[in-house]
Scaffold this motif. Structure first.
Motif, PDB file in Angstrom:
ATOM      1  N   LEU A  73      16.717 -13.810  -8.342  1.00  0.00           N
ATOM      2  CA  LEU A  73      15.668 -12.797  -8.414  1.00  0.00           C
ATOM      3  C   LEU A  73      16.071 -11.626  -7.528  1.00  0.00           C
ATOM      4  O   LEU A  73      15.941 -11.686  -6.307  1.00  0.00           O
ATOM      5  N   TYR A  74      16.585 -10.576  -8.156  1.00  0.00           N
ATOM      6  CA  TYR A  74      17.072  -9.425  -7.395  1.00  0.00           C
ATOM      7  C   TYR A  74      15.912  -8.637  -6.807  1.00  0.00           C
ATOM      8  O   TYR A  74      14.900  -8.405  -7.464  1.00  0.00           O
ATOM      9  N   PHE A  75      16.091  -8.239  -5.557  1.00  0.00           N
ATOM     10  CA  PHE A  75      15.044  -7.496  -4.865  1.00  0.00           C
ATOM     11  C   PHE A  75      14.848  -6.131  -5.524  1.00  0.00           C
ATOM     12  O   PHE A  75      15.813  -5.447  -5.861  1.00  0.00           O
ATOM     13  N   THR A  76      13.597  -5.746  -5.678  1.00  0.00           N
ATOM     14  CA  THR A  76      13.268  -4.446  -6.259  1.00  0.00           C
ATOM     15  C   THR A  76      12.427  -3.602  -5.302  1.00  0.00           C
ATOM     16  O   THR A  76      11.918  -2.552  -5.681  1.00  0.00           O
ATOM     17  N   ALA A  77      12.273  -4.065  -4.081  1.00  0.00           N
ATOM     18  CA  ALA A  77      11.526  -3.301  -3.077  1.00  0.00           C
ATOM     19  C   ALA A  77      12.024  -3.655  -1.685  1.00  0.00           C
ATOM     20  O   ALA A  77      12.591  -4.718  -1.465  1.00  0.00           O
ATOM     21  N   ASN A  78      11.825  -2.732  -0.772  1.00  0.00           N
ATOM     22  CA  ASN A  78      12.110  -2.948   0.638  1.00  0.00           C
ATOM     23  C   ASN A  78      10.937  -2.349   1.412  1.00  0.00           C
ATOM     24  O   ASN A  78      11.023  -1.264   1.960  1.00  0.00           O
ATOM     25  N   CYS A  79       9.812  -3.085   1.392  1.00  0.00           N
ATOM     26  CA  CYS A  79       8.569  -2.583   1.971  1.00  0.00           C
ATOM     27  C   CYS A  79       8.085  -3.495   3.089  1.00  0.00           C
ATOM     28  O   CYS A  79       8.531  -4.628   3.218  1.00  0.00           O
ATOM     29  N   LYS A  80       7.161  -2.970   3.876  1.00  0.00           N
ATOM     30  CA  LYS A  80       6.571  -3.764   4.951  1.00  0.00           C
ATOM     31  C   LYS A  80       5.119  -3.358   5.147  1.00  0.00           C
ATOM     32  O   LYS A  80       4.686  -2.269   4.762  1.00  0.00           O
ATOM     33  N   THR A  81       4.362  -4.259   5.751  1.00  0.00           N
ATOM     34  CA  THR A  81       2.957  -4.023   6.046  1.00  0.00           C
ATOM     35  C   THR A  81       2.600  -4.743   7.327  1.00  0.00           C
ATOM     36  O   THR A  81       3.302  -5.675   7.739  1.00  0.00           O
ATOM     37  N   ASN A  82       1.520  -4.323   7.962  1.00  0.00           N
ATOM     38  CA  ASN A  82       1.042  -5.013   9.160  1.00  0.00           C
ATOM     39  C   ASN A  82      -0.149  -5.913   8.855  1.00  0.00           C
ATOM     40  O   ASN A  82      -0.804  -6.420   9.766  1.00  0.00           O
ATOM     41  N   VAL A  83      -0.428  -6.141   7.574  1.00  0.00           N
ATOM     42  CA  VAL A  83      -1.491  -7.050   7.170  1.00  0.00           C
ATOM     43  C   VAL A  83      -1.135  -8.472   7.609  1.00  0.00           C
ATOM     44  O   VAL A  83       0.017  -8.894   7.502  1.00  0.00           O
ATOM     45  N   GLN A  84      -2.100  -9.198   8.111  1.00  0.00           N
ATOM     46  CA  GLN A  84      -1.933 -10.592   8.550  1.00  0.00           C
ATOM     47  C   GLN A  84      -0.766 -10.758   9.521  1.00  0.00           C
ATOM     48  O   GLN A  84       0.054 -11.671   9.386  1.00  0.00           O
ATOM     49  N   GLY A  85      -0.647  -9.854  10.460  1.00  0.00           N
ATOM     50  CA  GLY A  85       0.387  -9.952  11.474  1.00  0.00           C
ATOM     51  C   GLY A  85       1.692  -9.273  11.123  1.00  0.00           C
ATOM     52  O   GLY A  85       2.573  -9.140  11.955  1.00  0.00           O
ATOM     53  N   GLY A  86       1.828  -8.844   9.864  1.00  0.00           N
ATOM     54  CA  GLY A  86       3.015  -8.118   9.440  1.00  0.00           C
ATOM     55  C   GLY A  86       4.017  -8.994   8.703  1.00  0.00           C
ATOM     56  O   GLY A  86       4.297 -10.116   9.111  1.00  0.00           O
ATOM     57  N   TYR A  87       4.544  -8.474   7.609  1.00  0.00           N
ATOM     58  CA  TYR A  87       5.592  -9.162   6.851  1.00  0.00           C
ATOM     59  C   TYR A  87       6.247  -8.164   5.900  1.00  0.00           C
ATOM     60  O   TYR A  87       5.773  -7.041   5.723  1.00  0.00           O
ATOM     61  N   LYS A  88       7.361  -8.576   5.287  1.00  0.00           N
ATOM     62  CA  LYS A  88       8.106  -7.715   4.364  1.00  0.00           C
ATOM     63  C   LYS A  88       7.866  -8.128   2.924  1.00  0.00           C
ATOM     64  O   LYS A  88       7.620  -9.301   2.636  1.00  0.00           O
ATOM     65  N   LEU A  89       7.968  -7.159   2.028  1.00  0.00           N
ATOM     66  CA  LEU A  89       7.857  -7.412   0.593  1.00  0.00           C
ATOM     67  C   LEU A  89       9.131  -6.938  -0.078  1.00  0.00           C
ATOM     68  O   LEU A  89       9.581  -5.809   0.150  1.00  0.00           O
ATOM     69  N   LYS A  90       9.693  -7.789  -0.927  1.00  0.00           N
ATOM     70  CA  LYS A  90      10.978  -7.494  -1.555  1.00  0.00           C
ATOM     71  C   LYS A  90      10.888  -7.280  -3.062  1.00  0.00           C
ATOM     72  O   LYS A  90      11.904  -7.113  -3.725  1.00  0.00           O
ATOM     73  N   TYR A  91       9.657  -7.285  -3.610  1.00  0.00           N
ATOM     74  CA  TYR A  91       9.524  -7.177  -5.061  1.00  0.00           C
ATOM     75  C   TYR A  91       8.483  -6.141  -5.475  1.00  0.00           C
ATOM     76  O   TYR A  91       7.382  -6.089  -4.927  1.00  0.00           O
TER      77      TYR A  91
END
Length: 200
Positions: A73-91
């Motif tokens: 599953l190739y990554f289609t995003a390089n995003c981040k958020t501080n929701v729920q302590g913070g995490y990255k999103l790759k899709y």
């Protein structure tokens, strides 16, 4: 009929239905903005699949291994958020219909089931978070308000493009109203780069 309306309102109140003021923002086109990593060089297996040291795959949900489980599953995003302590999103997933284009950012299972939606139509867009928490309090209501947002697309003719790429930077508030009318407000951000194919 009145009974159904009242029942629906009670169910909405009990589940704390999420609402949001849909503030619209202009779409910015800038061909010089590039994603800061090569998507085709990074991939992962589905969140519920583990590849053991000996090369054997395991489906942590208890199901038999399928071809989809071992697909890259190739990554289609390089995003981040501080929701729920913070995490990255790759899709990021993009779909086009008669009214416009919808971007859906999702990642982080099993810990994070949140999704972030962007609806593009007529050179404008609005942002809609969908935050999922493990504990639901009866009578609790959650509302969202976008404070500021910027969406930059690399494609001039994004309505007819087959691939959509760019950058998004959004700040929004989440206000939780409890059964006793107590209010809690949190400020969150969602930002990063994306590049994904558009499905019709």
């Amino acid at each position: 009929m009145k009974f159904l309306i009242i029942l629906n309102l009670l169910l909405m109140a009990a589940l704390g239905v999420m609402a949001q003021s849909k503030a619209e923002f202009p779409v910015i086109v800038d061909k010089t903005v590039k994603a800061n990593f090569a998507f085709s060089e990074k991939w992962a297996y589905p969140w519920h699949v583990i590849k053991q040291a000996g090369g054997k795959f395991e489906n942590t949900l208890g199901n038999n291994i399928s071809k989809a489980d071992t697909a890259h599953l190739y990554f289609t995003a390089n995003c981040k958020t501080n929701v729920q302590g913070g995490y990255k999103l790759k899709y990021c997933f993009a779909a086009k219909n008669k009214t416009g284009i919808r971007l859906n950012f999702a990642d982080g299972l099993p810990a994070y089931a949140n999704e972030y939606h962007v609806y593009i139509q007529s050179n404008k867009y609005y942002f809609e978070p969908e935050l999922v928490y493990p504990d639901v309090v009866a009578g609790q209501k959650t509302t969202y308000r976008v404070v500021k947002s910027k969406l930059i697309l690399n494609q001039q003719d994004y309505d007819t493009a087959k691939v959509l790429s760019g950058y998004i930077d959004t700040e929004f508030t989440e206000t939780i109203t409890g059964p006793t009318k107590t209010h809690f407000t949190h400020t969150y951000y969602f930002r990063g780069y994306f590049k994904t194919k558009i499905k019709s």
